[in-house]
Design a protein around this motif. Structure first.
Motif, PDB file in Angstrom:
ATOM      1  N   UNK A  34       0.829  -1.308   0.237  1.00 21.84           N
ATOM      2  CA  UNK A  34       0.211   0.312  -0.020  1.00 21.84           C
ATOM      3  C   UNK A  34       1.009   1.258  -0.133  1.00 21.84           C
ATOM      4  N   UNK A  35       1.720   1.361   0.703  1.00 24.87           N
ATOM      5  CA  UNK A  35       2.625   2.485   0.996  1.00 24.87           C
ATOM      6  C   UNK A  35       4.106   2.174   1.087  1.00 24.87           C
ATOM      7  N   UNK A  42       9.535  -2.493  -5.522  1.00 27.50           N
ATOM      8  CA  UNK A  42       7.819  -2.458  -5.698  1.00 27.50           C
ATOM      9  C   UNK A  42       7.486  -3.200  -6.878  1.00 27.50           C
ATOM     10  N   UNK A  43       6.231  -4.068  -6.513  1.00 28.87           N
ATOM     11  CA  UNK A  43       5.813  -5.192  -7.531  1.00 28.87           C
ATOM     12  C   UNK A  43       4.530  -4.562  -8.086  1.00 28.87           C
ATOM     13  N   UNK A  44       4.522  -4.806  -9.306  1.00 28.30           N
ATOM     14  CA  UNK A  44       3.373  -4.187 -10.114  1.00 28.30           C
ATOM     15  C   UNK A  44       2.803  -5.467 -10.742  1.00 28.30           C
ATOM     16  N   UNK A  45       1.676  -5.572 -10.837  1.00 26.93           N
ATOM     17  CA  UNK A  45       0.935  -6.783 -11.498  1.00 26.93           C
ATOM     18  C   UNK A  45      -0.333  -6.094 -12.117  1.00 26.93           C
ATOM     19  N   UNK A  46      -0.206  -6.609 -13.280  1.00 29.08           N
ATOM     20  CA  UNK A  46      -1.366  -6.510 -14.448  1.00 29.08           C
ATOM     21  C   UNK A  46      -2.075  -7.790 -14.891  1.00 29.08           C
ATOM     22  N   UNK A  47      -3.540  -7.569 -14.610  1.00 31.42           N
ATOM     23  CA  UNK A  47      -4.402  -8.842 -14.848  1.00 31.42           C
ATOM     24  C   UNK A  47      -5.361  -8.539 -15.819  1.00 31.42           C
ATOM     25  N   UNK A  48      -5.410  -9.405 -16.880  1.00 32.69           N
ATOM     26  CA  UNK A  48      -6.391  -9.196 -17.864  1.00 32.69           C
ATOM     27  C   UNK A  48      -7.508 -10.428 -17.711  1.00 32.69           C
ATOM     28  N   UNK A 132      -4.497   2.897 -15.479  1.00 30.02           N
ATOM     29  CA  UNK A 132      -3.744   3.807 -14.358  1.00 30.02           C
ATOM     30  C   UNK A 132      -4.022   3.536 -13.050  1.00 30.02           C
ATOM     31  N   UNK A 133      -2.985   3.925 -12.321  1.00 33.83           N
ATOM     32  CA  UNK A 133      -2.846   3.906 -10.863  1.00 33.83           C
ATOM     33  C   UNK A 133      -2.271   4.833 -10.267  1.00 33.83           C
ATOM     34  N   UNK A 134      -2.407   5.343  -9.164  1.00 34.15           N
ATOM     35  CA  UNK A 134      -1.323   6.384  -8.507  1.00 34.15           C
ATOM     36  C   UNK A 134      -0.534   5.579  -7.501  1.00 34.15           C
ATOM     37  N   UNK A 135       0.581   5.720  -7.245  1.00 32.78           N
ATOM     38  CA  UNK A 135       1.699   5.124  -6.181  1.00 32.78           C
ATOM     39  C   UNK A 135       2.226   6.032  -5.547  1.00 32.78           C
ATOM     40  N   UNK A 136       1.976   6.013  -4.049  1.00 40.09           N
ATOM     41  CA  UNK A 136       2.665   6.942  -3.237  1.00 40.09           C
ATOM     42  C   UNK A 136       3.581   6.201  -2.539  1.00 40.09           C
ATOM     43  N   UNK A 137       5.204   6.780  -2.614  1.00 41.37           N
ATOM     44  CA  UNK A 137       6.212   6.158  -2.083  1.00 41.37           C
ATOM     45  C   UNK A 137       6.546   7.125  -0.717  1.00 41.37           C
ATOM     46  N   UNK A 138       6.543   6.285   0.559  1.00 42.57           N
ATOM     47  CA  UNK A 138       7.082   7.133   1.631  1.00 42.57           C
ATOM     48  C   UNK A 138       8.750   7.433   1.745  1.00 42.57           C
TER      49      UNK A 138
END
Length: 139
Positions: A34-35, A42-48, A132-138
């Motif tokens: 989440x943060x 950082x893990x990114x996953x795309x599902x179709x 698209x998505x928003x990613x916040x890195x602390x």
């Protein structure tokens, strides 16, 4: 004397068939933790997923199936999965049966500096589909 052009049998079939509708195609983007904190992977996953009742056929212009790109707040691209990669130059096709999914997972190994980022995931079909998505890195 007759002169003609012979094409492989698969070419007319691949391009003359009506393109299957992708209205039942649903994309989902997961941005992992989440943060996350700066510098952590950082893990990114795309599902179709096929939400319809009939199989979907996804046509691809080459060997690439997906891509992830991360943009900083000022719109600059700061990371792209396919950057510098080469893909086979051959048409491809994937079949998605009703209720099934295809998933692709990649990691940004070095993480990102603290900030807010826009992540764009693309299913690189002949007519690309994006989410698209928003990613916040602390810090």
């Amino acid at each position: 004397m007759r002169i003609g052009l012979a094409l492989p049998a698969f070419v007319p079939l691949a391009w003359l068939m009506a393109a299957p509708s992708t209205q039942d195609l649903r994309l989902a983007l997961s941005l992992g933790e989440a943060l996350p904190t700066a510098g952590t992977p950082i893990v990114l996953e795309l599902a179709a997923t096929n939400d319809g009742e009939a199989p979907l056929v996804l046509d691809f212009p080459d060997g690439q199936r997906y891509d992830f790109e991360v943009f900083s707040e000022d719109g600059a691209s700061v990371w792209r999965w396919a950057e510098g990669m080469f893909f086979t130059m051959m048409l491809g096709r994937e079949r998605l049966d009703p209720g099934t999914s295809l998933r692709w997972v990649e990691r940004i190994e070095d993480g990102l500096p603290a900030g807010v980022y826009r992540v764009v995931a693309t299913l690189t079909t002949v007519e690309p589909h994006t989410i698209e998505g928003t990613l916040t890195v602390l810090q």
